[in-house]
Design a protein around this motif. Structure first.
Motif, mmCIF file in Angstrom:
data_model
loop_
_atom_site.group_PDB
_atom_site.id
_atom_site.type_symbol
_atom_site.label_atom_id
_atom_site.label_comp_id
_atom_site.label_asym_id
_atom_site.label_seq_id
_atom_site.Cartn_x
_atom_site.Cartn_y
_atom_site.Cartn_z
ATOM 1 N N ALA A 104 1.025 -1.214 0.057
ATOM 2 C CA ALA A 104 -0.148 0.148 -0.221
ATOM 3 C C ALA A 104 0.960 1.133 0.006
ATOM 4 N N ILE A 105 0.847 2.027 -1.119
ATOM 5 C CA ILE A 105 1.750 3.265 -1.293
ATOM 6 C C ILE A 105 1.054 4.322 -1.353
ATOM 7 N N SER A 106 1.607 5.548 -0.594
ATOM 8 C CA SER A 106 0.906 6.750 -0.875
ATOM 9 C C SER A 106 2.038 7.382 -1.583
ATOM 10 N N VAL A 107 1.275 7.879 -2.962
ATOM 11 C CA VAL A 107 2.291 8.473 -3.890
ATOM 12 C C VAL A 107 2.080 10.024 -4.024
ATOM 13 N N MET A 108 3.172 10.713 -4.523
ATOM 14 C CA MET A 108 2.900 12.109 -4.787
ATOM 15 C C MET A 108 3.724 12.092 -6.014
ATOM 16 N N ASP A 109 3.014 12.898 -7.165
ATOM 17 C CA ASP A 109 3.558 13.130 -8.504
ATOM 18 C C ASP A 109 4.676 11.831 -8.817
ATOM 19 N N GLY A 110 3.829 10.612 -8.584
ATOM 20 C CA GLY A 110 4.526 9.241 -8.903
ATOM 21 C C GLY A 110 5.666 8.765 -8.186
ATOM 22 N N ILE A 111 6.066 9.539 -6.955
ATOM 23 C CA ILE A 111 7.133 9.225 -6.214
ATOM 24 C C ILE A 111 6.570 8.538 -4.886
ATOM 25 N N PRO A 112 6.888 7.555 -4.592
ATOM 26 C CA PRO A 112 6.477 6.936 -3.257
ATOM 27 C C PRO A 112 6.647 7.660 -1.973
ATOM 28 N N GLY A 113 5.617 7.941 -1.153
ATOM 29 C CA GLY A 113 6.021 8.685 0.101
ATOM 30 C C GLY A 113 5.907 7.557 1.231
ATOM 31 N N MET A 114 4.727 7.536 1.664
ATOM 32 C CA MET A 114 4.689 6.396 2.934
ATOM 33 C C MET A 114 4.205 5.234 2.233
ATOM 34 N N PHE A 115 4.642 4.229 2.820
ATOM 35 C CA PHE A 115 4.410 2.893 2.232
ATOM 36 C C PHE A 115 4.341 1.812 3.297
ATOM 37 N N THR A 116 3.834 0.852 3.170
ATOM 38 C CA THR A 116 3.801 -0.418 3.828
ATOM 39 C C THR A 116 3.895 -1.671 3.045
ATOM 40 N N MET A 117 4.537 -2.430 3.512
ATOM 41 C CA MET A 117 4.602 -3.887 2.836
ATOM 42 C C MET A 117 4.041 -4.883 3.988
ATOM 43 N N GLY A 118 2.927 -5.497 3.710
ATOM 44 C CA GLY A 118 2.611 -6.589 4.419
ATOM 45 C C GLY A 118 2.979 -7.918 3.933
ATOM 46 N N GLY A 119 3.369 -8.886 4.804
ATOM 47 C CA GLY A 119 3.946 -10.039 4.363
ATOM 48 C C GLY A 119 3.931 -11.137 5.493
#
Lengths: 149, 416
Positions: free
Chosen positions: B262-277
């Motif tokens: 789950a990635i929060s993106v601004m102008d195509g660049i990832p800001g905050m993100f989480t990776m579940g697994g």
């Protein structure tokens, strides 16, 4: 006597216990066994993922790993304790235990031992500080007399 | 990962990492991406004042230290390129501080920041993709600003379940290949060849090649790729490109075969993100198993779910074993396959919502990608939970390959 101190890294409590001829039980002793860096207190401490597993003796697996890792250090000290001095709400510079959940567990386990315990509030002025040191000294002296008996 | 690239200074703001015995793992993951972990220096007074300054009262002193370090970054007292915020898994106080500190740094500085909740089982391997994404965002902003593909490039996404490849020419996809991942290299070759064949070009016509996904290193080295990049940055780019939402905020969701992003993106660049697994019950694998149990292909599960209603099926567990058992029990009790398919989609979406979307800022447009996005019931379940419209772009399953082909077109000149 072996006296557990809380906060477990308080240098002032450590020194007071030692001055009155007792053996302080402090976390520094456990940490020093694990340090593999040039200085004794150089981080990072050489704690491995095995330590949180050792901590399972004191807290179940659903308890955060940081608590269990800390308990791997504090638990053996509590087991050895014959008396304890507990300072409530100390300032960070007096001696600091980073995790509140660990602190709750440490306090519970040491009280559950039914050993002589001195409970003190951290002093907020000079008068209280003098009283603080006096109470500790009296407590430690009384431990000495207990031992002689 | 190129050791000649700039050293990235990552500030570690954490509570419990050393006592969990994983500090060496964090340091090792950082070293692998040519980064160094630093601890912002602060004064004792900063710790004493931080609850008042930050506005959050906490009982743990190490969390006060964490917040004080965050403040020193925000006020510019300490200069770092990226921030890693980590606390113990299952610590409620830690989770609140972690989330708020991440938001605080993201909003006040724009410095790339990721957060993670660890156990004593956390390894450098688990952290590597996150560290790689973090350092890429810090290091390659100009590359990530690329909005159009140029020349003739290819991208290969070697995922845990499927391998995808695309060939792109002058900002258009001209060839695609999609195969199940069996042997990493052979599957990559097969997908790549299929894409080349559809495009009607030869391998030597490709001016630059990018790889991503779990097998990116192996495939990238084998095919001498020009860019080997983790999925966070590549998928962010691929998603906004395919959805035509390159400017402004966006949220990218990718439910993969093994983990979710789950990635929060601004102008195509990832800001905050989480990776579940941590749990297979929240992954595409759960839907695959449900489809198998219902006797339908994975490509038919979505249409089936669209006709069903999840409320009619009681699921007692998110677990891939016990959750499937709940579904089986429901079938035995007379539930329709349609309702069971809808319940399975809802279960996966709900876990994504509960475990990951709380940790990022969900901003519209919400773009779902990856193969699971094509299981129509899943985007619908996410829409129901988030109460927003979810965009599933055309070629959503090729997002990683497209992102890689797009980004690697920035390397064409260097290759010639």
């Amino acid at each position: 006597m072996k006296v557990f101190i809380y906060p477990t890294n308080s240098l002032i409590l450590f020194d007071l216990v030692e001055r009155f001829g007792h053996e302080p039980l402090a976390v520094m002793q456990e940490i020093s066994k694990r340090v593999n860096t040039p200085g004794l207190d150089s981080p990072p401490m050489n704690i491995t993922p095995e330590d949180p597993k050792i901590g399972l003796k004191y807290a179940a697996v659903e308890v955060p790993s940081g608590v269990r890792g800390r308990m791997a250090l504090n638990g053996p000290l509590i087991s050895k304790a014959e008396a304890a001095i507990i300072v409530r709400d100390p300032v960070v510079s007096f001696g600091c235990m980073g995790c509140a959940r660990t602190n709750e567990l440490v306090n519970f386990l040491i009280r559950a031992k039914k050993i002589p315990i001195l409970d003190l509030d951290y002093p907020s002025n000079e008068e209280e500080a003098k009283e603080f040191v006096y109470k500790i000294s009296q407590f430690l002296k009384s431990l000495g007399q207990e031992e002689k008996k | 990962m190129n050791s000649s690239e700039n050293l990235v200074r990552i500030a570690q703001l954490s509570c419990g990492a050393e006592y969990s015995g994983i500090q060496a793992e964090i340091d090792s993951a950082a070293k692998q991406v040519n980064a160094v972990i630093v601890y912002p220096e602060i004064d004792i007074k900063d710790i004493e004042d931080i609850e008042e300054d930050f506005g959050l009262k906490v009982a743990s002193s190490d969390l006060k230290l964490l917040m004080a370090r965050a403040k020193s970054i925000v006020t510019g007292k300490v200069k770092v390129d990226a921030v890693f915020v980590a606390t113990c898994f299952r610590c409620a106080e830690g989770a609140i501080v972690r989330s708020e500190v991440r938001r605080y740094i993201h909003e006040k500085t724009g410095i790339p920041v990721i957060s993670y909740s660890f156990t004593e089982r956390t390894t450098a391997g688990t952290l590597l993709t996150r560290m790689e994404a973090l350092t890429t965002t810090a290091r390659r902003k100009s590359l990530l600003a690329r909005e159009k593909q140029s020349g003739m490039t290819a991208g290969i996404d070697s995922g845990s379940t499927t391998t995808k490849a695309v060939v792109m020419k002058d900002n258009k996809i001209i060839g695609k290949g999609w195969v199940p991942t069996i042997k990493v290299l052979e599957s990559a070759e097969e997908a790549f060849n299929a894409a080349l064949k559809e495009a009607g070009v030869k391998r030597e016509d490709i001016q630059a090649l990018g790889t991503t996904g779990y097998g990116r290193f192996l495939v990238g080295e084998h095919l001498k790729a020009d860019l080997i990049q983790e999925e966070i940055t590549v998928n962010s780019k691929g998603a906004v490109y395919l959805a035509g939402k390159q400017k402004g905020p966006a949220t990218v969701l990718d439910i993969g075969g093994m983990d979710n992003k789950a990635i929060s993106v601004m102008d195509g660049i990832p800001g905050m993100f989480t990776m579940g697994g941590i749990c297979a019950g929240a992954s595409g694998r759960f839907l695959e198993m449900t489809a198998k149990r219902l006797g339908v292909g994975i490509n038919e599960l979505g249409a089936l779910a669209m006709k069903g209603r999840q409320e009619r099926v009681k699921m007692n567990s998110y677990c891939i074993v016990f959750g499937i058992q709940s579904l089986v029990n429901s079938l035995a009790a007379g539930s329709t396959p349609e309702d069971v398919a809808a319940a399975a989609c809802h279960s996966v979406a709900e876990q994504l919502f509960e475990q990951q979307l709380q940790e990022i800022d969900v901003k519209e447009p919400v773009i779902m990608c990856g193969g699971t996005a094509l299981i129509e019931g899943l985007p619908r379940a996410v829409e129901d939970l988030l109460k927003v419209k979810v965009i599933v772009p055309e070629n959503a399953q090729f997002i990683g390959a497209v992102g890689a082909a797009l980004l690697v077109s920035g390397f064409i000149r260097s290759r010639i």
